[in-house]
Design a protein around this motif. Sequence first.
Motif, PDB file in Angstrom:
ATOM      1  N   LEU A   8      34.205 -25.132 -10.491  1.00 11.48           N
ATOM      2  CA  LEU A   8      33.995 -23.689 -10.573  1.00 11.48           C
ATOM      3  C   LEU A   8      32.526 -23.368 -10.859  1.00 11.48           C
ATOM      4  O   LEU A   8      31.969 -22.410 -10.306  1.00 11.48           O
ATOM      5  N   GLY A   9      31.909 -24.180 -11.705  1.00  8.47           N
ATOM      6  CA  GLY A   9      30.495 -23.976 -12.004  1.00  8.47           C
ATOM      7  C   GLY A   9      29.622 -24.175 -10.782  1.00  8.47           C
ATOM      8  O   GLY A   9      28.703 -23.391 -10.513  1.00  8.47           O
ATOM      9  N   ARG A  56      37.635 -17.177  -5.954  1.00  9.16           N
ATOM     10  CA  ARG A  56      36.829 -18.110  -6.740  1.00  9.16           C
ATOM     11  C   ARG A  56      35.605 -17.448  -7.354  1.00  9.16           C
ATOM     12  O   ARG A  56      35.124 -17.863  -8.416  1.00  9.16           O
ATOM     13  N   HIS A  57      35.069 -16.429  -6.714  1.00  7.08           N
ATOM     14  CA  HIS A  57      33.891 -15.744  -7.245  1.00  7.08           C
ATOM     15  C   HIS A  57      34.246 -15.009  -8.539  1.00  7.08           C
ATOM     16  O   HIS A  57      33.500 -15.077  -9.526  1.00  7.08           O
ATOM     17  N   GLU A  58      35.388 -14.325  -8.538  1.00 10.30           N
ATOM     18  CA  GLU A  58      35.831 -13.644  -9.756  1.00 10.30           C
ATOM     19  C   GLU A  58      36.181 -14.653 -10.843  1.00 10.30           C
ATOM     20  O   GLU A  58      35.900 -14.432 -12.016  1.00 10.30           O
ATOM     21  N   ALA A  59      36.789 -15.760 -10.439  1.00  6.91           N
ATOM     22  CA  ALA A  59      37.156 -16.794 -11.419  1.00  6.91           C
ATOM     23  C   ALA A  59      35.917 -17.385 -12.075  1.00  6.91           C
ATOM     24  O   ALA A  59      35.875 -17.584 -13.299  1.00  6.91           O
ATOM     25  N   ALA A 109      34.923 -17.089 -16.031  1.00  7.98           N
ATOM     26  CA  ALA A 109      34.719 -18.307 -16.815  1.00  7.98           C
ATOM     27  C   ALA A 109      33.340 -18.355 -17.435  1.00  7.98           C
ATOM     28  O   ALA A 109      33.168 -18.800 -18.580  1.00  7.98           O
ATOM     29  N   ALA A 110      32.347 -17.888 -16.691  1.00  6.68           N
ATOM     30  CA  ALA A 110      30.985 -17.861 -17.226  1.00  6.68           C
ATOM     31  C   ALA A 110      30.865 -16.861 -18.363  1.00  6.68           C
ATOM     32  O   ALA A 110      30.216 -17.124 -19.383  1.00  6.68           O
ATOM     33  N   ARG A 111      31.496 -15.702 -18.213  1.00  6.84           N
ATOM     34  CA  ARG A 111      31.445 -14.665 -19.246  1.00  6.84           C
ATOM     35  C   ARG A 111      32.051 -15.135 -20.549  1.00  6.84           C
ATOM     36  O   ARG A 111      31.597 -14.800 -21.643  1.00  6.84           O
ATOM     37  N   LEU A 112      33.100 -15.987 -20.455  1.00  9.68           N
ATOM     38  CA  LEU A 112      33.791 -16.490 -21.644  1.00  9.68           C
ATOM     39  C   LEU A 112      33.180 -17.785 -22.180  1.00  9.68           C
ATOM     40  O   LEU A 112      33.642 -18.329 -23.174  1.00  9.68           O
ATOM     41  N   GLY A 113      32.155 -18.276 -21.487  1.00  6.68           N
ATOM     42  CA  GLY A 113      31.476 -19.484 -21.950  1.00  6.68           C
ATOM     43  C   GLY A 113      32.190 -20.780 -21.605  1.00  6.68           C
ATOM     44  O   GLY A 113      31.933 -21.804 -22.208  1.00  6.68           O
ATOM     45  N   TRP A 114      33.094 -20.725 -20.626  1.00  3.39           N
ATOM     46  CA  TRP A 114      33.818 -21.940 -20.230  1.00  3.39           C
ATOM     47  C   TRP A 114      33.009 -22.810 -19.293  1.00  3.39           C
ATOM     48  O   TRP A 114      33.240 -24.011 -19.208  1.00  3.39           O
ATOM     49  N   ILE A 115      32.118 -22.198 -18.527  1.00  8.67           N
ATOM     50  CA  ILE A 115      31.262 -22.973 -17.617  1.00  8.67           C
ATOM     51  C   ILE A 115      29.807 -22.579 -17.847  1.00  8.67           C
ATOM     52  O   ILE A 115      29.518 -21.554 -18.425  1.00  8.67           O
TER      53      ILE A 115
END
Length: 225
Positions: free
Chosen positions: A173-174, A212-215, A219-225
């Motif tokens: 995803l990153g 995938r763009h929204e995902a 994920a970036a906003r939540l600090g997962w990637i």
Amino acid sequence: MAALNGCRTGEAGVETYSAVRTRRREITVLVTEDDTLDRKAFTRLLQQEPGLRLVGGAEAGADVVREALRLAPDVVLVDLERTEKALETVAALRRHCPCARSVILTTAGDVAQLRRAVAAGTSAFVMKTVSMRGLRDVLRRVMAGERVLDPDLSVRALLTERCPLTPRECEVLGVSRRSTTVAEIAATVSLSPGTVRNYLSRAITKTGARNRHEAAAAAARLGWI
């Protein structure tokens, strides 16, 4: 004394870097910030603070690592907003200068940045609203082996949902944020396009996104990637 990975070592009869650092009362500081005027202003404040000794200033990247190896500071202060690739700089310092603690200063940090900073190996994540006396206390705690994180952001991080993605899903995803096609992602992560599609599909489902763009954005906003 010779310098090795940012730590000074010596033969018998010569104090090691750790011994010198334990014995001395001042905390030596290296400042990294790409904005020259801001860096000079901040260094003037540090020079006036008892118990702290400024040993130098540098721009981000290889320059910081080179100066840290040369000066062997106790702490490297990194301005998150004013330093390009600040977290990459922290990670590089951790690899090459393990004796130097990295302390991130930020004006408007969020949970995602906090998580990435911790993953990069920072010893502290502090808002710039901290007083110089407060900063001195943070540096002393860091030198005592503590990890000091902004309390409000720490609470928000605890309350935020834990990452449901696997390490591979996070990686794919990153990479998808920098690649336009599945084939490009597959080449970057050394997987088949079909496997990449499976990882992306699971990540989309877990994040509740439509694509995938929204995902990746979530994920970036939540600090997962």
